[in-house]
Motif scaffolding. Structure first.
Motif, PDB file in Angstrom:
ATOM      1  N   GLY A  63     -15.159 -22.552 -27.280  1.00 58.77           N
ATOM      2  CA  GLY A  63     -14.427 -21.354 -28.223  1.00 58.77           C
ATOM      3  C   GLY A  63     -13.123 -21.283 -27.160  1.00 58.77           C
ATOM      4  O   GLY A  63     -13.121 -22.089 -26.326  1.00 58.77           O
ATOM      5  N   ILE A  64     -11.709 -20.684 -27.395  1.00 58.18           N
ATOM      6  CA  ILE A  64     -10.766 -20.815 -26.583  1.00 58.18           C
ATOM      7  C   ILE A  64     -11.342 -19.902 -25.531  1.00 58.18           C
ATOM      8  O   ILE A  64     -11.510 -18.674 -26.032  1.00 58.18           O
ATOM      9  CB  ILE A  64      -9.303 -20.300 -27.662  1.00 58.18           C
ATOM     10  CG1 ILE A  64      -9.597 -21.348 -28.574  1.00 58.18           C
ATOM     11  CG2 ILE A  64      -8.584 -20.026 -26.845  1.00 58.18           C
ATOM     12  CD1 ILE A  64      -8.517 -21.014 -29.697  1.00 58.18           C
ATOM     13  N   GLY A  65     -11.557 -19.829 -24.510  1.00 59.17           N
ATOM     14  CA  GLY A  65     -11.194 -19.349 -22.946  1.00 59.17           C
ATOM     15  C   GLY A  65     -10.551 -17.828 -23.059  1.00 59.17           C
ATOM     16  O   GLY A  65     -11.495 -17.095 -23.033  1.00 59.17           O
ATOM     17  N   SER A  66      -9.719 -17.374 -23.266  1.00 58.23           N
ATOM     18  CA  SER A  66      -8.803 -16.555 -23.823  1.00 58.23           C
ATOM     19  C   SER A  66      -9.144 -15.377 -24.591  1.00 58.23           C
ATOM     20  O   SER A  66      -9.142 -14.114 -24.587  1.00 58.23           O
ATOM     21  CB  SER A  66      -7.192 -16.476 -23.224  1.00 58.23           C
ATOM     22  OG  SER A  66      -7.191 -17.281 -25.029  1.00 58.23           O
ATOM     23  N   MET A  67     -10.554 -15.367 -25.524  1.00 53.87           N
ATOM     24  CA  MET A  67     -10.359 -14.777 -26.446  1.00 53.87           C
ATOM     25  C   MET A  67     -11.947 -14.925 -25.741  1.00 53.87           C
ATOM     26  O   MET A  67     -12.883 -13.562 -26.709  1.00 53.87           O
ATOM     27  CB  MET A  67     -10.793 -15.289 -27.609  1.00 53.87           C
ATOM     28  CG  MET A  67      -9.273 -15.866 -28.308  1.00 53.87           C
ATOM     29  SD  MET A  67      -9.612 -16.290 -30.047  1.00 53.87           S
ATOM     30  CE  MET A  67      -8.567 -17.381 -30.186  1.00 53.87           C
ATOM     31  N   LEU A  68     -12.999 -15.514 -25.395  1.00 56.09           N
ATOM     32  CA  LEU A  68     -14.091 -15.377 -24.918  1.00 56.09           C
ATOM     33  C   LEU A  68     -14.465 -14.796 -23.841  1.00 56.09           C
ATOM     34  O   LEU A  68     -14.995 -14.065 -24.016  1.00 56.09           O
ATOM     35  CB  LEU A  68     -14.860 -17.029 -24.854  1.00 56.09           C
ATOM     36  CG  LEU A  68     -15.119 -17.482 -25.968  1.00 56.09           C
ATOM     37  CD1 LEU A  68     -15.793 -19.135 -25.427  1.00 56.09           C
ATOM     38  CD2 LEU A  68     -16.081 -17.690 -26.883  1.00 56.09           C
ATOM     39  N   PHE A  69     -13.433 -14.688 -23.100  1.00 59.80           N
ATOM     40  CA  PHE A  69     -13.536 -14.100 -21.769  1.00 59.80           C
ATOM     41  C   PHE A  69     -13.499 -12.479 -21.741  1.00 59.80           C
ATOM     42  O   PHE A  69     -14.610 -11.613 -21.568  1.00 59.80           O
ATOM     43  CB  PHE A  69     -12.218 -14.152 -20.784  1.00 59.80           C
ATOM     44  CG  PHE A  69     -12.546 -15.414 -19.853  1.00 59.80           C
ATOM     45  CD1 PHE A  69     -13.205 -14.676 -18.584  1.00 59.80           C
ATOM     46  CD2 PHE A  69     -12.059 -16.443 -19.720  1.00 59.80           C
ATOM     47  CE1 PHE A  69     -13.643 -15.762 -16.939  1.00 59.80           C
ATOM     48  CE2 PHE A  69     -12.535 -17.367 -19.111  1.00 59.80           C
ATOM     49  CZ  PHE A  69     -13.080 -17.137 -17.254  1.00 59.80           C
TER      50      PHE A  69
END
Ligand code: FE2
Length: 297
Positions: A37-43
């Motif tokens: 997924g997109i890092g800025s959402m997973l973090f």
């Protein structure tokens, strides 16, 4: 979707959703989508899950989002050893479980499921099929998400307009199809274009799925991912399977689109079969592929 806005939306709503889901129940395990997924959402998702696990003093299990789609499908459809057709916004893949018998772990609960890891045997070389449908729907002014509106429009389509059919061995690609779609939209009716786009794109993925059924000698097909909600894709897949004496399985829509139950269920399977909980400093895995998951269950 704008990642920063999605992250903000998650932040604003996650506590409410969690409270509603948990109610007065106690959780003994927290599972979180660690990737892809997109890092800025997973973090932020992982940070939230870590905080919750620490607060409840329970283990935290990192789950692969794609594999979670397959496992909830296996649970709800009771398939045994299918070819998986994974069709969503960002993903388009054909997978099978590896045949080799892995060393049986004592902790493994269900011996009939003792297959190996997932193996990707075909996939898109550029964009996901859902991305293609959304972009095309936006081009026709149908808004987002485009799939359902495109489907409604396509029911009025009568004329098939030929579009690029790009199957390369077991792989597919959609960007040339999209470009030609936008060009031909200038000359043809939107309903005919919607109909032709779906016919072409769905036939492409089903051709590779059928080849996988044949090559691996399997007689079950399991659909996964949000695009599998499409009644047209389902009907085509059913026909293809019936014609070759195979069974077609498709979970209900709530378990096809992204859902918390699939992450929870896969987390439980993994934990009970010996997958190690995440360390404190564990990070998201934005590029974590299904075939890199060590399947312990
Ligand atoms: Fe998903």
């Amino acid at each position: 979707m704008i990642p920063r806005e999605v992250a903000r939306f998650h932040e604003a709503n996650r506590q409410t959703v969690l409270d509603k889901a948990l109610g007065s129940h106690h959780a003994d395990l927290v599972a979180v989508s660690q990737g892809p997924g997109i890092g800025s959402m997973l973090f932020p998702g992982m940070a939230f899950a870590r905080k919750l696990a620490d607060k409840l003093d329970v283990p935290l299990i990192g789950v692969n989002h794609a594999v979670a789609h397959f496992e909830i499908g296996m649970l709800t459809c009771k398939a045994e050893d299918p070819v998986f057709l994974y069709v969503s916004g960002g993903n388009t893949q054909i997978l099978v479980r590896e045949e080799k018998t892995r060393q049986k772990s004592e902790k493994r609960k269900n011996p009939s499921r003792s297959k190996g890891n997932y193996r990707v045997v075909g996939e898109t070389l550029d964009i996901g099929i859902g991305n293609l449908l959304d972009k095309s729907a936006r081009h026709l002014g149908l808004g987002f998400p485009g799939g359902p509106a495109l489907y409604d429009l396509s029911l009025k389509g009568k004329k098939f307009i030929e579009l690029p059919y790009n199957v390369k061995g077991m792989d597919v690609c959609f960007s040339g199809l999209y470009t030609d779609f936008t060009r031909k939209c200038e000359k043809h009716k939107p309903e005919d274009m919607a109909y032709s786009l779906q016919e072409t794109a769905f036939d492409m993925v089903l051709e590779t799925a059928e080849r996988a059924l044949s090559h691996f000698g399997k007689d079950e097909l399991l659909l996964a991912g949000g695009v599998a909600c499409s009644k047209i894709l389902q009907a085509k897949a059913r026909t293809m399977c019936e014609e070759r004496g195979a069974k077609m399985f498709v979970p209900e829509n709530a378990f096809l689109t992204d859902n918390g139950a699939m992450i929870a269920w896969n987390g439980l399977l993994a934990y009970q079969s010996g997958t190690k909980p995440l360390e404190k400093e564990a990070e998201p895995r934005p590029h974590w592929r299904a075939d890199d998951v060590d399947v312990t269950w």
